[in-house]
Design a protein around this motif. Structure first.
Motif, short mmCIF file in Angstrom:
data_model
loop_
_atom_site.label_atom_id
_atom_site.label_comp_id
_atom_site.label_asym_id
_atom_site.label_seq_id
_atom_site.Cartn_x
_atom_site.Cartn_y
_atom_site.Cartn_z
N CYS A 2 0.82 -1.21 0.00
CA CYS A 2 0.00 0.00 0.00
C CYS A 2 0.86 1.26 0.00
O CYS A 2 2.08 1.20 0.05
CB CYS A 2 -0.91 0.00 1.23
N GLN A 3 0.20 2.41 -0.05
CA GLN A 3 0.89 3.68 0.11
C GLN A 3 0.12 4.56 1.08
O GLN A 3 -1.10 4.45 1.22
CB GLN A 3 1.07 4.40 -1.24
N LEU A 4 0.88 5.43 1.75
CA LEU A 4 0.35 6.31 2.79
C LEU A 4 0.51 7.77 2.40
O LEU A 4 1.46 8.14 1.72
CB LEU A 4 1.10 6.08 4.11
N LEU A 5 -0.43 8.58 2.89
CA LEU A 5 -0.34 10.03 2.74
C LEU A 5 -0.85 10.67 4.02
O LEU A 5 -1.92 10.31 4.52
CB LEU A 5 -1.20 10.50 1.56
N GLY A 6 -0.10 11.61 4.55
CA GLY A 6 -0.52 12.34 5.74
C GLY A 6 -0.26 13.82 5.57
O GLY A 6 0.64 14.23 4.83
N MET A 7 -1.04 14.63 6.28
CA MET A 7 -0.81 16.08 6.29
C MET A 7 -1.01 16.60 7.71
O MET A 7 -1.98 16.24 8.38
CB MET A 7 -1.78 16.79 5.34
N SER A 76 -4.45 9.45 4.75
CA SER A 76 -5.07 8.77 3.61
C SER A 76 -4.26 7.53 3.26
O SER A 76 -3.08 7.40 3.63
CB SER A 76 -5.15 9.71 2.41
N HIS A 77 -4.89 6.61 2.52
CA HIS A 77 -4.29 5.30 2.24
C HIS A 77 -4.85 4.77 0.94
O HIS A 77 -6.05 4.89 0.66
CB HIS A 77 -4.65 4.35 3.39
N ILE A 78 -3.99 4.24 0.09
CA ILE A 78 -4.43 3.47 -1.08
C ILE A 78 -3.90 2.05 -0.91
O ILE A 78 -2.76 1.84 -0.51
CB ILE A 78 -3.98 4.09 -2.41
N ARG A 79 -4.74 1.06 -1.20
CA ARG A 79 -4.48 -0.31 -0.77
C ARG A 79 -4.09 -1.22 -1.93
O ARG A 79 -4.71 -1.22 -2.99
CB ARG A 79 -5.73 -0.87 -0.07
N LYS A 80 -3.05 -2.01 -1.69
CA LYS A 80 -2.72 -3.18 -2.48
C LYS A 80 -2.78 -4.35 -1.51
O LYS A 80 -1.92 -4.50 -0.64
CB LYS A 80 -1.32 -3.05 -3.11
N ALA A 81 -3.82 -5.15 -1.60
CA ALA A 81 -4.11 -6.15 -0.57
C ALA A 81 -3.02 -7.21 -0.48
O ALA A 81 -2.64 -7.80 -1.49
CB ALA A 81 -5.46 -6.80 -0.86
N THR A 82 -2.54 -7.43 0.75
CA THR A 82 -1.65 -8.56 1.04
C THR A 82 -2.31 -9.52 2.02
O THR A 82 -2.06 -10.73 1.96
CB THR A 82 -0.32 -8.08 1.63
N GLN A 83 -3.13 -9.00 2.93
CA GLN A 83 -3.90 -9.83 3.85
C GLN A 83 -5.31 -9.26 3.93
O GLN A 83 -5.50 -8.07 4.06
CB GLN A 83 -3.26 -9.84 5.25
N GLY A 84 -6.31 -10.14 3.86
CA GLY A 84 -7.69 -9.69 3.89
C GLY A 84 -8.22 -9.40 2.50
O GLY A 84 -7.51 -8.86 1.65
N ARG A 85 -9.47 -9.78 2.27
CA ARG A 85 -10.06 -9.62 0.94
C ARG A 85 -10.35 -8.14 0.66
O ARG A 85 -10.29 -7.29 1.55
CB ARG A 85 -11.35 -10.43 0.85
#
Length: 255
Positions: A2-7, A76-85
């Motif tokens: 995944c990737q993370l974004l914070g402000m 904020s978060h955009i997901r590339k699933a590794t665990q969990g559907r």
């Protein structure tokens, strides 16, 4: 992963520019297309949006890009699933209450064999290692400090210990906020930039979009943006060291 974004800011600020570039990585310029989410602190409340659709295809993401929601702390978060559907309950960021405050958490990475006992009030709703880690983190903070809200000087070393413990099970890049500060832990990859006077123009790496911040800010504004990979091509970003926990308050990292 995944990737993370914070402000984190010293005055309420919208995140449209940064989120526009970040969301593009959710299925167009990168492969993080298994859902996304964002949370904005506003006073004692949190505006929380999640979607199991890819950010580039989500009407809710389009709303965030066009609606100038202002906040001093955003995750904020955009997901590339590794665990969990791929499902709504597995979309970050996650939100829980502790010490009469909302806490928002998002994680990038993969934790192996991490299922510590959860014997407090916090339980995962979904099936991700990330939500399990969040529940464990809050549980351990509550055990350590009870019902007393610790000051930042007490909370920070406690979080450093807990993040090191969790990171021993795999990759644990994470962001956490209670609305007064933003905590960011790097296992492998995080970068940040502080925008302050004199402001300049910034150009996104993932979209043909530029903003001249000198035209939309005051000399007193200060904004820290933290992200997995730098969002702009013409600014100097600072990379975290592996294992480093940084705390951002009023748009600046504090020592």
């Amino acid at each position: 992963m995944c990737q993370l974004l914070g402000m984190n800011c010293n005055v309420p600020t919208d995140i449209i520019f940064s989120f526009t570039g970040f969301a593009t990585r959710g299925g167009r310029t990168d492969h993080h297309n298994d859902g996304w989410g964002i949370a904005f602190f506003e006073g004692n409340g949190v505006r929380h949006f999640v979607d199991y659709q890819a950010a580039v295809a989500s009407p809710i993401a389009d709303l965030i890009k066009s609606c100038p929601i202002k906040s001093k702390n955003v995750i904020s978060h955009i997901r590339k699933a590794t665990q969990g559907r791929v499902a709504l309950e597995n979309c970050h960021p996650f939100v829980r209450e502790l010490w009469g405050r909302y806490w928002v958490f998002a994680h990038n990475g993969d934790l192996k064999n991490f299922m510590p006992t959860l014997d407090g009030p916090y339980r995962p709703v979904g099936t991700t290692d990330s939500e399990w880690a969040f529940c464990y983190l809050l549980q351990q903070l509550r055990k350590r400090f009870g019902d007393r809200l610790p000051v930042l000087a007490e909370l920070t070393p406690a979080l450093q210990e807990l993040t090191e413990e969790i990171a021993s099970h795999g990759v644990f890049n994470m962001m956490l906020s209670d609305g007064s500060a933003l905590f960011a832990h790097c296992a492998t990859n995080l970068h940040y930039i502080v925008r302050q006077y004199p402001f300049a123009e910034a150009h996104l790496s993932d979209e043909d979009l530029s903003v001249d911040f000198s035209q939309v800010t005051t000399p007193n504004d200060r904004v820290a943006v933290i992200v997995t990979e730098p969002l702009t091509a013409n600014e100097v970003w600072t990379q975290f060291k592996p294992g480093e926990l940084k705390v951002f308050v009023d748009g600046m990292p504090i020592e």
